[in-house]
Motif scaffolding. Structure first.
Motif, PDB file in Angstrom:
ATOM      1  N   ASN A 130       0.953  -1.337   0.115  1.00 17.93           N
ATOM      2  CA  ASN A 130       0.523  -0.320  -0.039  1.00 17.93           C
ATOM      3  C   ASN A 130       0.599   1.128  -0.197  1.00 17.93           C
ATOM      4  N   ALA A 131       2.137   1.166  -0.410  1.00 16.64           N
ATOM      5  CA  ALA A 131       3.094   2.368   0.356  1.00 16.64           C
ATOM      6  C   ALA A 131       2.578   3.341  -1.417  1.00 16.64           C
ATOM      7  N   PRO A 132       2.386   3.773  -0.682  1.00 15.01           N
ATOM      8  CA  PRO A 132       1.670   5.647  -2.470  1.00 15.01           C
ATOM      9  C   PRO A 132       3.011   5.641  -2.897  1.00 15.01           C
ATOM     10  N   ASP A 133       4.417   5.824  -2.489  1.00 10.97           N
ATOM     11  CA  ASP A 133       5.471   6.130  -3.535  1.00 10.97           C
ATOM     12  C   ASP A 133       5.988   5.557  -4.410  1.00 10.97           C
ATOM     13  N   LEU A 134       5.399   3.728  -4.116  1.00 11.07           N
ATOM     14  CA  LEU A 134       6.288   2.401  -4.949  1.00 11.07           C
ATOM     15  C   LEU A 134       4.979   2.701  -5.778  1.00 11.07           C
ATOM     16  N   ALA A 135       3.874   2.502  -5.531  1.00 10.99           N
ATOM     17  CA  ALA A 135       2.846   2.610  -6.231  1.00 10.99           C
ATOM     18  C   ALA A 135       2.629   3.469  -7.606  1.00 10.99           C
ATOM     19  N   MET A 136       3.061   4.651  -7.342  1.00 11.06           N
ATOM     20  CA  MET A 136       3.942   6.025  -7.976  1.00 11.06           C
ATOM     21  C   MET A 136       4.902   5.016  -9.049  1.00 11.06           C
ATOM     22  N   ALA A 137       5.839   4.327  -8.493  1.00 12.77           N
ATOM     23  CA  ALA A 137       6.911   3.977  -9.256  1.00 12.77           C
ATOM     24  C   ALA A 137       6.024   3.400 -10.131  1.00 12.77           C
ATOM     25  N   LYS A 138       5.712   2.608 -10.001  1.00 12.96           N
ATOM     26  CA  LYS A 138       4.877   1.417 -10.990  1.00 12.96           C
ATOM     27  C   LYS A 138       5.732   0.345 -10.465  1.00 12.96           C
ATOM     28  N   GLY A 139       6.273   0.090  -8.952  1.00 15.36           N
ATOM     29  CA  GLY A 139       7.228  -0.995  -9.052  1.00 15.36           C
ATOM     30  C   GLY A 139       8.439  -0.764  -9.601  1.00 15.36           C
ATOM     31  N   SER A 140       8.778  -0.244  -9.262  1.00 12.16           N
ATOM     32  CA  SER A 140      10.489   0.504 -10.201  1.00 12.16           C
ATOM     33  C   SER A 140      10.982   0.573  -8.674  1.00 12.16           C
ATOM     34  N   LEU A 141      11.817   0.603  -8.785  1.00 10.67           N
ATOM     35  CA  LEU A 141      13.206   0.937  -7.919  1.00 10.67           C
ATOM     36  C   LEU A 141      14.009   1.870  -8.179  1.00 10.67           C
ATOM     37  N   ALA A 142      14.389   2.550  -9.421  1.00  7.13           N
ATOM     38  CA  ALA A 142      14.607   3.499  -9.816  1.00  7.13           C
ATOM     39  C   ALA A 142      13.410   4.808  -9.236  1.00  7.13           C
ATOM     40  N   GLY A 143      12.937   4.020  -9.706  1.00  7.46           N
ATOM     41  CA  GLY A 143      11.856   4.977  -9.810  1.00  7.46           C
ATOM     42  C   GLY A 143      11.326   5.500  -8.172  1.00  7.46           C
ATOM     43  N   LEU A 144      11.546   4.522  -7.181  1.00  4.35           N
ATOM     44  CA  LEU A 144      11.099   4.313  -5.912  1.00  4.35           C
ATOM     45  C   LEU A 144      12.166   6.046  -5.470  1.00  4.35           C
ATOM     46  N   GLY A 145      13.384   5.316  -5.781  1.00  6.75           N
ATOM     47  CA  GLY A 145      14.840   6.085  -5.218  1.00  6.75           C
ATOM     48  C   GLY A 145      14.220   7.784  -6.359  1.00  6.75           C
ATOM     49  N   ALA A 146      14.024   7.732  -7.175  1.00  9.85           N
ATOM     50  CA  ALA A 146      13.813   9.233  -7.495  1.00  9.85           C
ATOM     51  C   ALA A 146      12.773  10.465  -6.941  1.00  9.85           C
ATOM     52  N   ILE A 147      11.840   9.291  -6.290  1.00  8.43           N
ATOM     53  CA  ILE A 147      10.746  10.221  -5.699  1.00  8.43           C
ATOM     54  C   ILE A 147      10.965  10.392  -4.496  1.00  8.43           C
ATOM     55  N   ASP A 148      12.373   9.358  -3.579  1.00 11.08           N
ATOM     56  CA  ASP A 148      12.161  10.265  -1.860  1.00 11.08           C
ATOM     57  C   ASP A 148      13.047  10.115  -1.873  1.00 11.08           C
ATOM     58  N   ALA A 149      14.005  10.764  -3.155  1.00 13.77           N
ATOM     59  CA  ALA A 149      15.488  11.377  -3.188  1.00 13.77           C
ATOM     60  C   ALA A 149      15.317  12.965  -3.238  1.00 13.77           C
ATOM     61  N   ASP A 150      16.508  13.437  -2.837  1.00 16.67           N
ATOM     62  CA  ASP A 150      16.054  15.234  -3.242  1.00 16.67           C
ATOM     63  C   ASP A 150      17.112  15.410  -4.224  1.00 16.67           C
ATOM     64  N   PHE A 151      18.926  14.623  -4.647  1.00 18.74           N
ATOM     65  CA  PHE A 151      19.419  14.335  -5.663  1.00 18.74           C
ATOM     66  C   PHE A 151      19.535  12.729  -6.212  1.00 18.74           C
ATOM     67  N   VAL A 152      19.796  12.571  -7.546  1.00 19.40           N
ATOM     68  CA  VAL A 152      20.073  11.489  -7.754  1.00 19.40           C
ATOM     69  C   VAL A 152      21.267  11.340  -8.851  1.00 19.40           C
ATOM     70  N   VAL A 153      21.837  10.529  -8.625  1.00 18.73           N
ATOM     71  CA  VAL A 153      23.175  10.797  -8.953  1.00 18.73           C
ATOM     72  C   VAL A 153      23.656   9.775 -10.495  1.00 18.73           C
ATOM     73  N   PHE A 154      24.105   9.914 -11.529  1.00 20.79           N
ATOM     74  CA  PHE A 154      25.220   9.285 -11.862  1.00 20.79           C
ATOM     75  C   PHE A 154      26.107   9.540 -12.935  1.00 20.79           C
ATOM     76  N   PRO A 155      26.767   8.245 -12.802  1.00 18.38           N
ATOM     77  CA  PRO A 155      28.333   7.868 -12.738  1.00 18.38           C
ATOM     78  C   PRO A 155      28.929   9.049 -14.090  1.00 18.38           C
ATOM     79  N   SER A 156      28.072   9.259 -15.082  1.00 12.43           N
ATOM     80  CA  SER A 156      28.347  10.348 -16.585  1.00 12.43           C
ATOM     81  C   SER A 156      27.223  11.190 -16.855  1.00 12.43           C
ATOM     82  N   PRO A 157      27.039  12.355 -17.512  1.00 14.12           N
ATOM     83  CA  PRO A 157      26.068  12.990 -18.497  1.00 14.12           C
ATOM     84  C   PRO A 157      25.251  11.758 -19.227  1.00 14.12           C
ATOM     85  N   SER A 158      26.032  11.465 -19.795  1.00 13.83           N
ATOM     86  CA  SER A 158      25.647  10.924 -20.742  1.00 13.83           C
ATOM     87  C   SER A 158      24.365   9.623 -20.213  1.00 13.83           C
ATOM     88  N   SER A 159      24.515   8.772 -18.967  1.00 14.44           N
ATOM     89  CA  SER A 159      22.911   7.929 -18.379  1.00 14.44           C
ATOM     90  C   SER A 159      22.681   8.752 -17.494  1.00 14.44           C
TER      91      SER A 159
END
Length: 447
Positions: free
Chosen positions: A164-193
Protein backbone atom coordinates in the motif's frame (compact mmCIF):
# COMPACT_ATOMS: atom_id res chain seq x y z
CA UNK A 1 31.51 17.64 9.42
CA UNK A 2 28.51 15.54 8.35
CA UNK A 3 27.21 12.23 9.65
CA UNK A 4 26.89 10.13 6.46
CA UNK A 5 25.02 6.85 6.10
CA UNK A 6 26.05 4.87 2.99
CA UNK A 7 23.76 1.97 2.11
CA UNK A 8 24.30 -0.56 -0.68
CA UNK A 9 23.65 -4.23 -1.30
CA UNK A 10 27.23 -4.71 -2.55
CA UNK A 11 30.14 -3.14 -0.66
CA UNK A 12 33.81 -4.20 -0.66
CA UNK A 13 35.23 -6.23 1.05
CA UNK A 14 31.93 -8.06 1.43
CA UNK A 15 31.59 -8.12 -2.37
CA UNK A 16 34.13 -7.54 -5.12
CA UNK A 17 32.16 -6.05 -8.02
CA UNK A 18 33.23 -2.74 -9.56
CA UNK A 19 30.45 -0.79 -7.87
CA UNK A 20 31.18 -2.52 -4.54
CA UNK A 21 34.76 -1.25 -4.73
CA UNK A 22 33.52 2.22 -5.66
CA UNK A 23 31.24 2.65 -2.64
CA UNK A 24 34.04 1.53 -0.30
CA UNK A 25 36.46 3.96 -1.93
CA UNK A 26 33.92 6.79 -1.63
CA UNK A 27 33.43 5.96 2.07
CA UNK A 28 37.17 6.17 2.61
CA UNK A 29 37.33 9.53 0.81
CA UNK A 30 34.49 10.87 2.99
CA UNK A 31 36.31 9.68 6.10
CA UNK A 32 39.54 11.33 4.93
CA UNK A 33 37.55 14.57 4.62
CA UNK A 34 36.73 14.27 8.37
CA UNK A 35 33.12 13.13 8.01
CA UNK A 36 31.64 10.42 10.20
CA UNK A 37 30.76 7.53 7.89
CA UNK A 38 28.62 4.45 8.52
CA UNK A 39 28.29 1.78 5.82
CA UNK A 40 25.44 -0.75 5.71
CA UNK A 41 25.19 -3.78 3.44
CA UNK A 42 23.92 -7.36 3.20
CA UNK A 43 25.63 -10.73 3.09
CA UNK A 44 24.81 -14.30 3.90
CA UNK A 45 25.43 -15.11 7.55
CA UNK A 46 28.18 -17.53 6.51
CA UNK A 47 29.95 -14.82 4.52
CA UNK A 48 29.54 -12.25 7.30
CA UNK A 49 31.17 -14.54 9.88
CA UNK A 50 34.19 -14.99 7.58
CA UNK A 51 34.95 -11.26 7.36
CA UNK A 52 37.98 -10.35 9.50
CA UNK A 53 37.39 -7.95 12.37
CA UNK A 54 33.60 -8.32 12.38
CA UNK A 55 31.66 -9.09 15.57
CA UNK A 56 28.09 -10.29 15.88
CA UNK A 57 25.88 -7.87 17.81
CA UNK A 58 24.07 -9.34 20.80
CA UNK A 59 20.87 -7.68 19.68
CA UNK A 60 19.36 -9.08 16.49
CA UNK A 61 17.42 -7.09 13.89
CA UNK A 62 13.77 -7.91 13.37
CA UNK A 63 13.11 -7.17 9.70
CA UNK A 64 9.44 -6.29 9.35
CA UNK A 65 8.58 -7.50 5.84
CA UNK A 66 5.14 -7.36 4.30
CA UNK A 67 5.17 -11.15 3.94
CA UNK A 68 6.27 -11.80 7.53
CA UNK A 69 8.87 -10.80 10.11
CA UNK A 70 12.40 -12.14 9.83
CA UNK A 71 15.03 -12.21 12.58
CA UNK A 72 18.55 -11.48 11.32
CA UNK A 73 21.96 -11.14 12.92
CA UNK A 74 23.87 -7.89 12.53
CA UNK A 75 27.66 -7.90 12.30
CA UNK A 76 29.72 -4.80 12.94
CA UNK A 77 33.33 -3.75 12.70
CA UNK A 78 35.60 -1.52 10.62
CA UNK A 79 36.15 -2.04 6.93
CA UNK A 80 39.77 -2.80 6.06
CA UNK A 81 39.21 -0.98 2.75
CA UNK A 82 37.27 2.12 3.74
CA UNK A 83 38.41 2.35 7.40
CA UNK A 84 34.79 3.25 8.24
CA UNK A 85 32.20 1.66 10.52
CA UNK A 86 30.82 -1.32 8.61
CA UNK A 87 27.53 -3.04 9.46
CA UNK A 88 26.52 -6.21 7.66
CA UNK A 89 23.05 -7.72 8.00
CA UNK A 90 23.36 -11.49 7.91
CA UNK A 91 20.61 -12.14 5.42
CA UNK A 92 20.42 -13.53 1.91
CA UNK A 93 17.53 -12.00 -0.07
CA UNK A 94 15.54 -14.25 -2.37
CA UNK A 95 14.83 -11.49 -4.86
CA UNK A 96 15.18 -7.73 -5.48
CA UNK A 97 12.15 -6.80 -3.39
CA UNK A 98 13.36 -8.71 -0.35
CA UNK A 99 16.84 -7.21 -0.77
CA UNK A 100 15.41 -3.69 -0.77
CA UNK A 101 13.26 -4.38 2.28
CA UNK A 102 16.10 -5.99 4.24
CA UNK A 103 18.47 -3.08 3.54
CA UNK A 104 15.83 -0.57 4.65
CA UNK A 105 15.25 -2.52 7.88
CA UNK A 106 18.97 -2.83 8.60
CA UNK A 107 19.59 0.90 8.15
CA UNK A 108 16.49 1.81 10.18
CA UNK A 109 17.64 -0.43 13.03
CA UNK A 110 20.96 1.43 13.29
CA UNK A 111 19.14 4.73 13.50
CA UNK A 112 16.65 3.43 16.08
CA UNK A 113 19.52 2.09 18.19
CA UNK A 114 21.22 5.49 17.91
CA UNK A 115 24.32 4.01 16.35
CA UNK A 116 24.17 6.73 13.72
CA UNK A 117 22.28 9.99 13.34
CA UNK A 118 22.59 10.66 9.61
CA UNK A 119 22.60 14.16 8.20
CA UNK A 120 23.10 12.64 4.75
CA UNK A 121 21.88 9.31 3.37
CA UNK A 122 23.47 7.95 0.21
CA UNK A 123 21.45 5.08 -1.24
CA UNK A 124 23.88 3.26 -3.54
CA UNK A 125 22.02 1.33 -6.20
CA UNK A 126 18.41 0.30 -6.77
CA UNK A 127 18.43 -2.16 -3.89
CA UNK A 128 18.94 0.73 -1.46
CA UNK A 129 16.01 2.77 -2.78
CA UNK A 130 13.64 1.77 0.05
CA UNK A 131 16.04 3.25 2.62
CA UNK A 132 15.24 6.81 1.52
CA UNK A 133 11.58 6.96 2.66
CA UNK A 134 12.39 4.94 5.80
CA UNK A 135 14.85 7.35 7.45
CA UNK A 136 14.71 11.10 7.97
CA UNK A 137 17.80 13.11 6.97
CA UNK A 138 18.71 16.62 5.86
CA UNK A 139 19.79 15.33 2.46
CA UNK A 140 18.93 12.10 0.67
CA UNK A 141 20.98 11.13 -2.36
CA UNK A 142 20.10 8.26 -4.70
CA UNK A 143 22.99 6.90 -6.78
CA UNK A 144 22.66 4.56 -9.75
CA UNK A 145 26.34 3.57 -9.91
CA UNK A 146 26.16 1.44 -13.06
CA UNK A 147 24.40 4.19 -15.00
CA UNK A 148 21.53 1.79 -15.70
CA UNK A 149 18.43 0.48 -13.93
CA UNK A 150 16.34 -2.66 -13.94
CA UNK A 151 12.72 -3.38 -14.86
CA UNK A 152 9.84 -2.89 -12.40
CA UNK A 153 9.49 -5.47 -9.66
CA UNK A 154 7.29 -8.43 -10.41
CA UNK A 155 4.30 -9.20 -8.21
CA UNK A 156 6.30 -11.81 -6.29
CA UNK A 157 9.26 -9.44 -5.86
CA UNK A 158 6.98 -6.79 -4.36
CA UNK A 159 5.74 -9.25 -1.73
CA UNK A 160 8.27 -8.12 0.89
CA UNK A 161 7.54 -4.40 0.44
CA UNK A 162 4.48 -2.54 1.66
CA UNK A 163 1.85 -3.17 -1.05
CA UNK A 164 0.00 0.00 0.00
CA UNK A 165 3.05 2.30 -0.12
CA UNK A 166 1.99 5.29 -2.27
CA UNK A 167 5.55 5.98 -3.45
CA UNK A 168 6.00 2.45 -4.79
CA UNK A 169 2.60 2.62 -6.48
CA UNK A 170 3.52 5.95 -8.09
CA UNK A 171 6.79 4.42 -9.27
CA UNK A 172 4.82 1.52 -10.81
CA UNK A 173 6.94 -0.98 -8.92
CA UNK A 174 10.25 0.43 -10.15
CA UNK A 175 13.02 0.59 -7.53
CA UNK A 176 14.80 3.25 -9.57
CA UNK A 177 11.56 5.23 -9.65
CA UNK A 178 11.08 4.78 -5.90
CA UNK A 179 14.57 6.11 -5.27
CA UNK A 180 13.97 9.08 -7.53
CA UNK A 181 10.70 9.97 -5.81
CA UNK A 182 12.20 10.03 -2.32
CA UNK A 183 15.62 11.49 -3.10
CA UNK A 184 16.58 15.14 -3.08
CA UNK A 185 19.17 14.39 -5.77
CA UNK A 186 19.73 11.55 -8.23
CA UNK A 187 23.36 10.89 -9.16
CA UNK A 188 24.79 9.07 -12.17
CA UNK A 189 28.43 8.24 -12.98
CA UNK A 190 28.42 10.09 -16.32
CA UNK A 191 26.53 12.91 -18.07
CA UNK A 192 25.32 10.64 -20.88
CA UNK A 193 23.68 8.17 -18.47
CA UNK A 194 22.15 11.05 -16.47
CA UNK A 195 20.64 12.50 -19.65
CA UNK A 196 19.05 9.18 -20.60
CA UNK A 197 17.44 8.91 -17.16
CA UNK A 198 16.21 12.51 -17.13
CA UNK A 199 14.55 12.04 -20.52
CA UNK A 200 13.09 8.57 -19.82
CA UNK A 201 9.32 8.54 -20.23
CA UNK A 202 8.97 5.76 -17.64
CA UNK A 203 10.00 8.27 -14.93
CA UNK A 204 7.63 11.05 -15.99
CA UNK A 205 6.17 11.04 -12.45
CA UNK A 206 9.46 12.41 -11.11
CA UNK A 207 9.44 16.03 -9.93
CA UNK A 208 10.37 18.23 -12.86
CA UNK A 209 12.76 20.32 -10.77
CA UNK A 210 14.58 17.38 -9.19
CA UNK A 211 18.30 17.61 -9.97
CA UNK A 212 19.81 14.69 -11.89
CA UNK A 213 23.56 15.05 -11.59
CA UNK A 214 26.67 13.40 -13.02
CA UNK A 215 29.60 12.75 -10.70
CA UNK A 216 32.74 11.10 -12.04
CA UNK A 217 33.93 8.21 -9.90
CA UNK A 218 37.56 8.11 -8.84
CA UNK A 219 39.95 5.28 -9.64
CA UNK A 220 42.98 5.81 -7.41
CA UNK A 221 41.86 3.58 -4.54
CA UNK A 222 44.46 1.15 -3.22
CA UNK A 223 46.26 -0.63 -4.74
CA UNK A 224 45.99 1.54 -7.89
CA UNK A 225 49.06 3.62 -7.11
CA UNK A 226 52.11 2.65 -9.18
CA UNK A 227 54.41 4.29 -6.63
CA UNK A 228 53.38 1.80 -3.92
CA UNK A 229 51.78 -1.11 -5.79
CA UNK A 230 53.65 -4.15 -4.40
CA UNK A 231 53.16 -6.40 -7.45
CA UNK A 232 55.05 -4.15 -9.88
CA UNK A 233 58.63 -4.89 -10.93
CA UNK A 234 59.49 -1.32 -9.90
CA UNK A 235 57.36 1.52 -8.62
CA UNK A 236 57.02 4.78 -10.51
CA UNK A 237 55.31 8.15 -10.28
CA UNK A 238 55.08 11.50 -12.03
CA UNK A 239 58.28 12.67 -10.32
CA UNK A 240 60.09 9.32 -10.78
CA UNK A 241 58.79 7.78 -14.03
CA UNK A 242 61.72 5.43 -14.78
CA UNK A 243 59.97 2.46 -13.16
CA UNK A 244 57.46 2.40 -16.01
CA UNK A 245 60.27 1.29 -18.36
CA UNK A 246 61.23 -1.49 -15.94
CA UNK A 247 57.63 -2.67 -15.75
CA UNK A 248 57.52 -2.78 -19.56
CA UNK A 249 60.68 -4.89 -19.65
CA UNK A 250 59.28 -7.23 -17.00
CA UNK A 251 56.08 -7.71 -19.00
CA UNK A 252 58.11 -8.39 -22.15
CA UNK A 253 60.13 -11.06 -20.35
CA UNK A 254 57.03 -12.65 -18.92
CA UNK A 255 55.20 -12.79 -22.25
CA UNK A 256 58.18 -13.43 -24.59
CA UNK A 257 56.92 -10.71 -26.91
CA UNK A 258 59.33 -9.41 -29.53
CA UNK A 259 59.66 -5.76 -28.53
CA UNK A 260 61.93 -3.38 -30.38
CA UNK A 261 62.90 0.08 -29.23
CA UNK A 262 59.91 1.63 -31.05
CA UNK A 263 57.41 -1.22 -30.73
CA UNK A 264 54.05 -0.18 -29.30
CA UNK A 265 52.95 -2.55 -26.53
CA UNK A 266 49.15 -2.72 -26.44
CA UNK A 267 47.17 -4.17 -23.53
CA UNK A 268 43.56 -5.12 -24.16
CA UNK A 269 40.45 -5.29 -22.06
CA UNK A 270 39.16 -8.81 -21.31
CA UNK A 271 37.76 -10.32 -24.51
CA UNK A 272 34.00 -10.48 -23.96
CA UNK A 273 31.07 -9.92 -26.27
CA UNK A 274 29.76 -7.11 -24.06
CA UNK A 275 33.23 -5.56 -23.94
CA UNK A 276 33.67 -5.44 -27.70
CA UNK A 277 35.91 -8.50 -27.84
CA UNK A 278 35.24 -9.27 -31.53
CA UNK A 279 36.19 -5.71 -32.49
CA UNK A 280 39.45 -5.99 -30.52
CA UNK A 281 40.34 -9.28 -32.22
CA UNK A 282 39.56 -7.75 -35.62
CA UNK A 283 41.92 -4.87 -34.83
CA UNK A 284 44.69 -7.21 -33.68
CA UNK A 285 44.32 -9.25 -36.88
CA UNK A 286 44.80 -6.10 -38.94
CA UNK A 287 47.90 -4.99 -37.02
CA UNK A 288 50.04 -8.12 -36.72
CA UNK A 289 52.30 -6.92 -39.57
CA UNK A 290 52.86 -3.53 -37.89
CA UNK A 291 55.46 -2.73 -35.24
CA UNK A 292 52.87 -3.45 -32.56
CA UNK A 293 52.68 -6.20 -29.93
CA UNK A 294 49.65 -7.22 -27.88
CA UNK A 295 49.33 -8.45 -24.29
CA UNK A 296 45.84 -9.87 -23.82
CA UNK A 297 44.11 -10.46 -20.50
CA UNK A 298 43.42 -14.10 -19.69
CA UNK A 299 39.88 -13.17 -18.64
CA UNK A 300 37.07 -13.30 -21.16
CA UNK A 301 34.68 -15.47 -23.13
CA UNK A 302 36.03 -18.92 -23.95
CA UNK A 303 35.29 -18.74 -27.68
CA UNK A 304 37.01 -15.36 -28.06
CA UNK A 305 40.04 -16.50 -26.07
CA UNK A 306 40.33 -19.60 -28.27
CA UNK A 307 40.22 -17.36 -31.33
CA UNK A 308 42.99 -15.06 -30.10
CA UNK A 309 45.09 -18.09 -29.07
CA UNK A 310 44.94 -19.40 -32.65
CA UNK A 311 46.03 -15.99 -33.94
CA UNK A 312 48.89 -15.93 -31.41
CA UNK A 313 50.15 -19.30 -32.67
CA UNK A 314 50.11 -17.98 -36.25
CA UNK A 315 52.07 -14.84 -35.31
CA UNK A 316 54.74 -15.77 -32.75
CA UNK A 317 56.19 -12.90 -30.74
CA UNK A 318 53.30 -10.57 -31.57
CA UNK A 319 50.50 -11.69 -29.25
CA UNK A 320 50.65 -13.02 -25.69
CA UNK A 321 47.76 -14.16 -23.50
CA UNK A 322 48.33 -13.87 -19.75
CA UNK A 323 46.72 -17.06 -18.38
CA UNK A 324 46.55 -16.16 -14.68
CA UNK A 325 43.74 -13.61 -14.76
CA UNK A 326 44.19 -12.17 -11.27
CA UNK A 327 43.83 -8.57 -10.11
CA UNK A 328 47.61 -8.41 -9.61
CA UNK A 329 48.23 -9.60 -13.16
CA UNK A 330 45.83 -7.00 -14.54
CA UNK A 331 47.77 -4.25 -12.76
CA UNK A 332 51.10 -5.60 -14.00
CA UNK A 333 49.61 -5.60 -17.49
CA UNK A 334 48.57 -1.95 -17.23
CA UNK A 335 51.88 -0.88 -15.68
CA UNK A 336 53.92 -2.51 -18.46
CA UNK A 337 51.80 -1.56 -21.46
CA UNK A 338 52.10 1.64 -23.48
CA UNK A 339 48.40 1.83 -24.35
CA UNK A 340 45.13 0.11 -23.43
CA UNK A 341 42.69 -0.73 -26.24
CA UNK A 342 39.01 -0.68 -25.18
CA UNK A 343 35.95 -1.33 -27.34
CA UNK A 344 32.90 -1.44 -25.02
CA UNK A 345 30.34 0.94 -26.50
CA UNK A 346 27.91 1.12 -23.55
CA UNK A 347 30.31 1.92 -20.73
CA UNK A 348 28.86 4.44 -18.25
CA UNK A 349 31.81 4.71 -15.84
CA UNK A 350 35.02 4.90 -17.93
CA UNK A 351 36.74 3.50 -14.84
CA UNK A 352 39.00 1.06 -16.68
CA UNK A 353 40.34 3.97 -18.70
CA UNK A 354 40.76 5.93 -15.47
CA UNK A 355 42.76 3.12 -13.85
CA UNK A 356 44.97 3.00 -16.97
CA UNK A 357 45.69 6.70 -16.45
CA UNK A 358 46.93 5.94 -12.93
CA UNK A 359 49.62 3.74 -14.51
CA UNK A 360 50.57 6.23 -17.23
CA UNK A 361 48.98 4.05 -19.92
CA UNK A 362 47.23 5.80 -22.81
CA UNK A 363 43.58 4.67 -23.26
CA UNK A 364 42.36 4.08 -26.83
CA UNK A 365 38.59 4.29 -26.49
CA UNK A 366 35.40 4.50 -28.58
CA UNK A 367 33.98 8.00 -28.88
CA UNK A 368 30.69 7.25 -27.12
CA UNK A 369 28.99 6.92 -23.72
CA UNK A 370 31.19 7.80 -20.71
CA UNK A 371 34.35 7.76 -22.80
CA UNK A 372 33.00 10.66 -24.85
CA UNK A 373 32.00 12.39 -21.60
CA UNK A 374 35.36 12.16 -19.84
CA UNK A 375 38.13 11.40 -22.31
CA UNK A 376 39.75 14.17 -24.38
CA UNK A 377 41.53 13.31 -27.62
CA UNK A 378 45.24 14.05 -27.32
CA UNK A 379 46.51 17.02 -29.32
CA UNK A 380 50.25 17.13 -29.99
CA UNK A 381 50.43 20.87 -30.65
CA UNK A 382 48.91 21.89 -27.31
CA UNK A 383 49.98 18.72 -25.44
CA UNK A 384 46.48 18.37 -24.01
CA UNK A 385 44.19 15.37 -23.77
CA UNK A 386 44.14 12.07 -21.90
CA UNK A 387 43.32 9.48 -24.56
CA UNK A 388 42.81 8.72 -28.22
CA UNK A 389 39.21 8.36 -29.41
CA UNK A 390 37.80 6.57 -32.45
CA UNK A 391 34.37 6.04 -33.99
CA UNK A 392 33.13 2.76 -32.50
CA UNK A 393 31.57 1.41 -35.72
CA UNK A 394 34.53 2.28 -37.93
CA UNK A 395 37.06 -0.59 -38.09
CA UNK A 396 39.47 1.58 -40.11
CA UNK A 397 39.48 4.22 -37.35
CA UNK A 398 40.13 1.49 -34.78
CA UNK A 399 43.28 0.52 -36.67
CA UNK A 400 44.23 4.14 -37.22
CA UNK A 401 44.04 5.00 -33.53
CA UNK A 402 46.66 2.32 -32.78
CA UNK A 403 48.89 3.72 -35.53
CA UNK A 404 48.43 7.19 -34.02
CA UNK A 405 49.54 5.86 -30.66
CA UNK A 406 52.58 4.20 -32.28
CA UNK A 407 53.51 7.55 -33.81
CA UNK A 408 53.32 9.27 -30.43
CA UNK A 409 55.44 6.61 -28.77
CA UNK A 410 58.10 6.88 -31.48
CA UNK A 411 58.72 10.51 -30.46
CA UNK A 412 60.29 10.59 -26.95
CA UNK A 413 59.82 14.38 -26.75
CA UNK A 414 56.07 13.75 -26.95
CA UNK A 415 55.76 10.37 -25.24
CA UNK A 416 57.56 10.99 -21.97
CA UNK A 417 55.66 14.20 -21.06
CA UNK A 418 52.43 12.48 -22.17
CA UNK A 419 52.90 9.59 -19.75
CA UNK A 420 53.40 12.03 -16.89
CA UNK A 421 50.30 14.04 -17.84
CA UNK A 422 48.24 10.83 -17.99
CA UNK A 423 49.13 9.98 -14.39
CA UNK A 424 48.27 13.52 -13.33
CA UNK A 425 44.87 13.36 -15.04
CA UNK A 426 43.69 10.16 -13.30
CA UNK A 427 40.45 11.01 -11.41
CA UNK A 428 40.95 10.92 -7.61
CA UNK A 429 38.33 9.82 -5.10
CA UNK A 430 38.94 13.00 -3.10
CA UNK A 431 37.47 14.97 -6.02
CA UNK A 432 34.46 12.61 -6.15
CA UNK A 433 33.83 13.08 -2.42
CA UNK A 434 34.11 16.87 -2.82
CA UNK A 435 31.46 16.81 -5.56
CA UNK A 436 29.11 14.84 -3.30
CA UNK A 437 29.77 17.34 -0.50
CA UNK A 438 28.80 20.20 -2.82
CA UNK A 439 25.47 18.42 -3.39
CA UNK A 440 24.35 18.38 0.23
CA UNK A 441 25.82 21.77 0.99
CA UNK A 442 23.20 23.25 -1.32
CA UNK A 443 20.49 22.04 1.07
CA UNK A 444 19.10 24.86 3.27
CA UNK A 445 19.66 23.03 6.58
CA UNK A 446 22.98 21.37 5.66
CA UNK A 447 25.36 21.04 8.59
Amino acid sequence: MADILLVGDEVAPVADSETAVCIAALARAFSAAKHKVTVVTLASQERATQLPGMARRLRTVIAHLADGDRECSMFEGRSAISQCALHVLGAEPVDRGHGAALLANAASALVRDEICHPDVIVAWGEAAAAVLPAIAATCRVFVLPTGTWGPPLSTSERAALDPNAPDLAMAKGSLAGLGAIDADFVVFPSPSSAQVFAAAHEFSFRASDQPVLAVRFGCNEAPHDPATDPVLARGFSVSAPAGKVECRKALARRTSLALGRRTLLVATAPLTLAGGGPAIIEAISGLVRSDVAFAVSGQGDRALLDEIKRLAIETPGKIAILPDATAATERQLLAGADVLLLADKDNHLARTAGVALCYGTLPLVPDCAAYADYMVDYDVASQTGNGLLYKPEDSYERLSVVHRAAGLRANPDVWQPLQKSLMQSAPPWAATAALFESIWLTMPAAS
